[in-house]
Each structure stands twice: as structure tokens, then as C-alpha cells.
Design a protein around this motif. Structure first.
Motif, PDB file in Angstrom:
ATOM      1  N   ASP A   1      -4.490  40.438  23.086  1.00  0.00           N
ATOM      2  CA  ASP A   1      -4.771  41.547  24.625  1.00  0.00           C
ATOM      3  C   ASP A   1      -5.736  42.266  24.385  1.00  0.00           C
ATOM      4  OD1 ASP A   1      -2.078  40.872  25.333  1.00  0.00           O
ATOM      5  OD2 ASP A   1      -0.957  42.831  24.647  1.00  0.00           O
ATOM      6  N   ALA A   2      -6.217  42.785  22.991  1.00  0.00           N
ATOM      7  CA  ALA A   2      -7.763  43.473  22.572  1.00  0.00           C
ATOM      8  C   ALA A   2      -8.636  41.917  23.085  1.00  0.00           C
ATOM      9  CB  ALA A   2      -7.354  43.383  21.889  1.00  0.00           C
TER      10      ALA A   2
ATOM     11  N   HIS B   1       5.088  41.453  30.286  1.00  0.00           N
ATOM     12  CA  HIS B   1       5.462  42.159  31.345  1.00  0.00           C
ATOM     13  C   HIS B   1       4.732  43.334  32.000  1.00  0.00           C
ATOM     14  CE1 HIS B   1       9.038  40.344  30.474  1.00  0.00           C
ATOM     15  NE2 HIS B   1       8.216  40.114  29.506  1.00  0.00           N
ATOM     16  N   ASP B   2       3.574  43.354  31.481  1.00  0.00           N
ATOM     17  CA  ASP B   2       2.490  44.789  32.003  1.00  0.00           C
ATOM     18  C   ASP B   2       1.640  44.331  32.735  1.00  0.00           C
ATOM     19  OD1 ASP B   2       0.662  47.117  31.044  1.00  0.00           O
ATOM     20  OD2 ASP B   2      -0.232  45.770  32.165  1.00  0.00           O
ATOM     21  N   PRO B   3       1.703  44.712  34.254  1.00  0.00           N
ATOM     22  CA  PRO B   3       1.258  44.092  35.658  1.00  0.00           C
ATOM     23  C   PRO B   3      -0.348  44.066  35.846  1.00  0.00           C
ATOM     24  CG  PRO B   3       2.555  46.336  36.539  1.00  0.00           C
ATOM     25  CD  PRO B   3       2.540  45.746  34.654  1.00  0.00           C
TER      26      PRO B   3
ATOM     27  N   CYS C   1      -9.547  48.006  33.375  1.00  0.00           N
ATOM     28  CA  CYS C   1      -9.825  49.928  32.963  1.00  0.00           C
ATOM     29  C   CYS C   1      -8.529  49.964  32.358  1.00  0.00           C
ATOM     30  CB  CYS C   1     -10.642  51.265  33.464  1.00  0.00           C
ATOM     31  SG  CYS C   1     -12.459  50.350  33.356  1.00  0.00           S
ATOM     32  N   ALA C   2      -7.292  49.980  33.219  1.00  0.00           N
ATOM     33  CA  ALA C   2      -6.246  50.434  33.085  1.00  0.00           C
ATOM     34  C   ALA C   2      -5.843  49.337  31.883  1.00  0.00           C
ATOM     35  CB  ALA C   2      -5.214  50.101  34.180  1.00  0.00           C
TER      36      ALA C   2
ATOM     37  N   GLY D   1      -5.058  50.790  27.970  1.00  0.00           N
ATOM     38  CA  GLY D   1      -3.173  50.389  27.127  1.00  0.00           C
ATOM     39  C   GLY D   1      -3.445  49.829  25.647  1.00  0.00           C
ATOM     40  N   LEU D   2      -4.856  49.664  25.196  1.00  0.00           N
ATOM     41  CA  LEU D   2      -4.830  49.177  23.831  1.00  0.00           C
ATOM     42  C   LEU D   2      -4.915  49.509  23.113  1.00  0.00           C
ATOM     43  CD1 LEU D   2      -7.783  47.185  24.646  1.00  0.00           C
ATOM     44  CD2 LEU D   2      -5.289  46.165  24.710  1.00  0.00           C
ATOM     45  N   GLU D   3      -4.282  49.602  21.780  1.00  0.00           N
ATOM     46  CA  GLU D   3      -3.972  50.465  20.481  1.00  0.00           C
ATOM     47  C   GLU D   3      -5.788  51.162  20.520  1.00  0.00           C
ATOM     48  OE1 GLU D   3      -3.484  49.054  16.551  1.00  0.00           O
ATOM     49  OE2 GLU D   3      -2.036  47.654  17.740  1.00  0.00           O
TER      50      GLU D   3
END
Ligand code: PS7
Ligand code: MN
Ligand code: MN
Ligand code: MN
Ligand code: MN
Ligand code: MN
Length: 346
Positions: free
Chosen positions: A40-41, A9-11, A102-103, A107-109
Motif C-alpha cells: 500500500d505504501a 477492503h478500504d475504499p 490523500c486519505a 492511513g499509512l504507518e
């Protein structure tokens, strides 16, 4: 059942996955099949390192400008609008849109951010070291490959341990993690001989003089047809050296417990030994790009589920190498033959 690729969902992440699919066919598939907590990581990790490598590879950037960028690259991920114009093909877009990566990173842990930053910092410093120094000895070669690939293995092991999906022991398996990376990277360096030597405006050379010096006076001469015999003997020595890392690689993968993580690790390793089998004693390495048979990659992706599948592939490619080595005799084929027999025996 394997999970199909999921559109985030995150663009920012959506951009990262679309970029990943453009720059790496095989990694994109195995990364997208990873468990949610890791996917994602690992995707962002891949793109950050790919961007760093784009700077390293661009021979149009002069050394005085390149070294400080490599040394500070790990700090860019915390910025909002750093980008640069370099690279070619899809990498141009990756570098121009780097703020989006970078954005996604931000947002990663935090525990994942720390691993990615730490590896990016150490890889950038290692790349900078080799901008001003050549790969002469096998020790230099192992060190360069540690910087650009062994560290990726160390970082991935930290992510696996941090996710709780694999044992905490993975965070301290440095030697085996390094071996996983070295096996992939040495295969890439062997296969990319021609691409790297033809690089404009300056050649890239990673084959160590300690090996090629036994077969000729300059690495560039191996692409001349009159030196084909010496070139192939040198190639075979390089392949024997790469096969030193098979034991570490198998030992590492035998310890994995999570199926998708296992596949993510195993598929590239099988493609590496398959690529070495295709390159062995093959003069085409010096005139073009040698790849495994078409369709073989797809079959590996589809087939490999567990350690028994992995061993079956390693033994099959070990057999292929051993058979070619018996046919080749001389030309450095004996040491590859011995290494291949060991893979087959297990
Ligand atoms: C699984 C314990 C974060 C998944 C995967 C981008 C490919 C590009 O491609 O000759 O010819 O331009 O310039 C260990 C991957 C090592 C690394 C190194 C396996 C990041 C990757 C940046 C460890 C991959 C080995 C430069 C540096 O060579 O390449 C486990 C993920 C792995 C990236 C690779 C490549 C180095 C590279 P090309 P180059
Ligand atoms: Mn590269
Ligand atoms: Mn590179
Ligand atoms: Mn390469
Ligand atoms: Mn390249
Ligand atoms: Mn290139």
C-alpha cells in the motif's frame, strides 16, 4: 508462488489500485506482488509522485503558478480536499480525485508517511529549480534525474529498510539507490525524445547541450530527416551515458534478499536496458515511439526470479548492444560497444 492482486477492503486504497492499473501497466503488476507490509505504501508513493509529475509536465500551467504548487505539493497529502484540473487522459481523474489518494496516505504507518513526504518535498523543489533553468551540462542532467528518479530510489530503499524485509543498510545506500533511478529515468528521457519535444504548448528538453551540442545547433533539429545521421550519433552518445549506471544498478540488486522486492526492482531495470538496446542506432526514436518487442515485457515479468535471471537478461541485452555497435562503427557506437562489452563480461 506469486500472490495474485488482492482487492483491498478500504475504499480509498481500492481507488488507488484501480488508478495505478490505469496509469502504469508494468509498475502495477510488480507493486501488487509486493509483500503486504509494503504494497500500500509503494502504491500511494507512486500516485503521489505521479500527481506531482502531472503538474510538472502540464505546459499549459504558467511558471508563476506552477512553481508554488511544486514547492508545496508535499503538504497537500495532509489536506482533506485539495485537487486541481490539469494533465490529460487518466491523469485528469487522478488530479480531480487527489483527496482520495490523500486519505489513503493518511492511513499509512507514520514511518512510511514521513519517507513519502520527504521525497515529495525534495522532488518538488528540484522540479521547480528546473522550471526556470535548462539542462545544459551532463552534471545538470544527472541532477535533474536525481530529483525526479534518483530520489524515488532513495525513498524506496528507506521503505524497504523500514519494513524490516531488507537490511537497514538500504537506508544509507544513497549512491546505488540514485543510480537505480538514473538508469530508468535516462532511458525514459532518451525514448521520449519526440513526445517531449512535440509537447504543446511548449516543448520539453532534457537532453544536455553538452552532449547534443557535439552533433548539431539545436535539439529540435534532430527530428528533421535531413539531420538523421547526426541525430543517431547523438542518440548513441546519450545511450553510452545511460550505461554508466549499470554497475550501480547491478550492485544494488545483488544486495536484495526478498524475492518480490527483488522482482519489483529488477523488472523495470531489465526493461530499461532492453529499451536502450532497441533505441541504439535507431532513427525511429526521432519519428515515433520505440518499444521492446511485443511479448518481451510479459516474458520478463514471468521469468525473473533471482539475481542469476537478472544477469542473464543484462548479458543478453549487452550482447545485442555490442553486436549492433560492431555493425554501426562511427556514430558514437564505440563507447556504447565498450560499455556493452563490460556488461557482458560482468
Ligand atoms: C527500485 C531502488 C514509487 C514505484 C522507480 C511516478 C519513472 C514520472 O512517464 O518524463 O514520461 O511522464 O515526466 C529505484 C515509482 C524511479 C516518479 C520517474 C527505482 C514512482 C522512477 C515520478 C526508482 C515513479 C523513475 C518524470 C517522476 O519523467 O515521465 C529503486 C514508485 C524508480 C514516479 C520514473 C518519472 C519521472 C517520473 P513520463 P517523465
Ligand atoms: Mn511525466
Ligand atoms: Mn515530468
Ligand atoms: Mn518521459
Ligand atoms: Mn510524458
Ligand atoms: Mn504527455
Amino acid at each position: 508462488a506469486r500472490r495474485a492482486a488482492v482487492l483491498p477492503h478500504d475504499p480509498d486504497l481500492a481507488f488507488c489500485y484501480s488508478m495505478l492499473n490505469k496509469v502504469s501497466r508494468s509498475f502495477a503488476i510488480v507493486i501488487q506482488q509486493l509483500p503486504e507490509q509494503l504494497r500500500d505504501a509503494v502504491c500511494v508513493f507512486y500516485l503521489v509522485l505521479r500527481a506531482l509529475d502531472t503538474v510538472e509536465d502540464d505546459m499549459a500551467i504558467d511558471q508563476a503558478e506552477k512553481v508554488p504548487i511544486l514547492l508545496s505539493f508535499h503538504e497537500k497529502t495532509y489536506e482533506k480536499d485539495w485537487s486541481m484540473k490539469c494533465g490529460h487522459g487518466h491523469y485528469v481523474e487522478l488530479m480531480e480525485q487527489y483527496p482520495v489518494v490523500c486519505a489513503a496516505f493518511q492511513g499509512l504507518e507514520p514511518q512510511y508517511q514521513e519517507v513519502i513526504t520527504d521525497i515529495c518535498r525534495r522532488m518538488g523543489a528540484g522540479m521547480a529549480e528546473f522550471i526556470v533553468k535548462e539542462v545544459e551540462t551532463v552534471k545538470d542532467y544527472d541532477l535533474y534525474c536525481h530529483y525526479v528518479a534518483g530520489l524515488v530510489g532513495v525513498g524506496l530503499s528507506n521503505l524497504f529498510a523500514g519494513s524490516g524485509l531488507e537490511s537497514e543498510d538500504f537506508a544509507s545506500l544513497h549512491e546505488l539507490s540514485n543510480g537505480m533511478g538514473l538508469f530508468l529515468q535516462k532511458t525514459n528521457i532518451i525514448r521520449d525524445y519526440l513526445e517531449d519535444i512535440m509537447e504543446e504548448p511548449a516543448p520539453r528538453m532534457f537532453w544536455p547541450k553538452e552532449i547534443w551540442g557535439k552533433h548539431g545547433d539545436s535539439l529540435e533539429d534532430f527530428k528533421d530527416p535531413e539531420n538523421a545521421e547526426a541525430a543517431v550519433a547523438c542518440l548513441n552518445d546519450m545511450i553510452a551515458d545511460a550505461l554508466r549506471h549499470v554497475d550501480a544498478s547491478l550492485d544494488y540488486m545483488q544486495r536484495l534478499r526478498n524475492r518480490p522486492i527483488f522482482r519489483f526492482c529488477a523488472v523495470p531495470q531489465i526493461m530499461a536496458i532492453g529499451t536502450l538496446a532497441a533505441c541504439f542506432d535507431n532513427p525511429s526514436v526521432f519519428t515515433g515511439v520505440v518499444k521492446m518487442r511485443r511479448g518481451q515485457t510479459a516474458k520478463i515479468m514471468h521469468d525473473v526470479e533471482d539475481y542469476a535471471d537478472l544477469l542473464a537478461y543484462f548479458r543478453a541485452f549487452g550482447q545485442a548492444l555490442a553486436a549492433k555497435a560492431r555493425a554501426a562503427r562511427g556514430k558514437g557506437a564505440e563507447s556504447v560497444g565498450r560499455a556493452a562489452e563490460r556488461v557482458v563480461a560482468g
